[in-house]
Design an enzyme around this catalytic site. Structure first.
Site, PDB file in Angstrom:
ATOM      1  N   LYS A  62       0.801  -1.200   0.053  1.00 28.37           N
ATOM      2  CA  LYS A  62      -0.035  -0.018   0.155  1.00 28.37           C
ATOM      3  C   LYS A  62       0.758   1.241   0.062  1.00 28.37           C
ATOM      4  CE  LYS A  62      -3.563  -0.308  -0.410  1.00 28.37           C
ATOM      5  NZ  LYS A  62      -4.638  -0.725  -1.510  1.00 28.37           N
ATOM      6  N   SER A 280      -3.095 -12.611   2.885  1.00 19.72           N
ATOM      7  CA  SER A 280      -2.929 -12.284   1.452  1.00 19.72           C
ATOM      8  C   SER A 280      -2.117 -12.909   0.662  1.00 19.72           C
ATOM      9  CB  SER A 280      -3.492 -10.833   1.260  1.00 19.72           C
ATOM     10  OG  SER A 280      -2.236 -10.170   1.329  1.00 19.72           O
TER      11      SER A 280
END
Ligand SMILES: Cc1ncc(COP(=O)(O)O)c(C=O)c1O
Length: 324
Positions: A62, A280
């Protein structure tokens, strides 16, 4: 600007991107029913490569989206030093905004439910970020509602980046992740697969790879159920669909991923490859393994390791395991 290894810089923001690509040999071997063996053993007839996004300075993929969002907003004037960047994330994006805010001298505020884990509060506060608490009874939707209310009441005070609708999010991956994969592997890539949260990674990277070679297959991984334990990922049929999710011409297919399969893959990665990553990443590697198996010999599959495993010592939703 992003840098190559051994370059020198005076801002941590410049260290975002240009992450290494790591070949996952035991995963390749496992995909073809061979005995996983780091120190030898038979090679599988496929290649599986992972982009080490956990190496970004804020610890996750991110950082890329947050940097592009902030840079674009500074350039357009939507964000100035007099405004407060505000959002409702307690996860990796919150850490990324906090780091970039501290590095560039920008004020950051994050709205999060009062019951979010102590680690999340501590990490973002360490950077000087202000935390505004929303009702713990209303979860992340309550945080979203509160941030919208605050911004509506005082639009001049805040800059609300809206990563789910901000084109800078996929553009970060179009300009960065996708180009870097092409630079490293070029014509050899046959498949790219990664999980969807805001969908920025798969849309931006996928778009760049398709432009380079429309035969590269792009596979989006999503949790197989609305109730799942894959932090950072979204089950689209039961979610508000992000405005940046524009799959036409980019996404070839969806791959549903059970939580258990992803957790198992993450546990194997740390034990068999020494790569301690989040769930993830487990989902992505399990997906890459499946894609390689289906594609057969000659496949060169690229995926992403979005963040490190030590960020999950206090699991947030899924508590099958408390410790690794
Ligand atoms: C750990 C983790 N994995 C995957 C993703 C998904 O990435 P994207 O938002 O680019 O779809 C996120 C996004 O927040 C994340 O935090």
């Amino acid at each position: 600007m992003s840098l190559h290894i051994n370059a020198r810089t005076n801002s941590i923001v410049d260290l975002i991107g240009n992450t290494p690509l790591l070949r996952l040999r035991t995963v390749e071997q496992r995909a073809f029913g061979l005995t996983p063996n780091r120190l030898g053993g038979e090679d599988a007839p496929v290649e599986i490569w992972a982009k080490c996004e956990f190496q970004n300075p804020g610890g996750s993929v991110k950082d890329r989206a947050a940097k592009q969002i902030v840079m674009d907003a500074l350039e357009s004037g939507a964000l100035t030093k007099d405004k407060i960047l505000i959002d409702s994330t307690s996860g990796n994006t919150g850490v990324a905004y906090s780091m970039i805010g501290a590095a560039l001298g920008l004020r950051v505020a994050l709205v999060m439910p009062a019951n979010v884990s102590m680690a999340r509060k501590n990490i973002t506060q360490a950077y000087g970020t202000e935390i505004i608490y929303s009702s713990e009874l209303e979860g992340s939707d309550g945080a979203i509602r509160l941030v919208r209310k605050l911004v509506a009441e005082q639009p001049d005070k805040y800059f609300f980046p809206d990563q789910y609708g901000n084109a800078a999010n996929p553009r970060a991956h179009y300009l960065g992740t996708g180009s870097e994969i092409i630079e490293a592997l070029g014509d050899r890539v046959t498949h790219f697969t990664t999980g969807i949260g805001t969908t920025g990674t798969v849309i931006g990277t996928g778009r760049r790879l398709k432009e380079f070679n429309s035969n590269i297959e792009i596979i989006a991984i999503e949790p197989d159920d609305s109730l799942h334990g894959l932090e950072g990922l979204k089950h689209l049929p039961s979610s508000i669909v992000p405005a940046i999710w524009r799959p036409d011409g980019v996404i070839d297919r969806m791959l549903p991923m059970p939580t258990d399969e992803a957790w198992d893959a993450a546990e194997r990665l740390v034990k068999e490859e020494g790569i301690f990553v989040g769930h993830s990443a487990g989902a992505n590697v399990a997906g890459a393994c499946q894609v390689a198996k289906e594609a057969g010999p000659g496949a060169v599959v690229v995926t992403v390791l979005p963040d490190r495993g030590d960020r999950y010592f206090q699991p947030m939703k899924w508590e099958r395991h408390y410790a690794w």
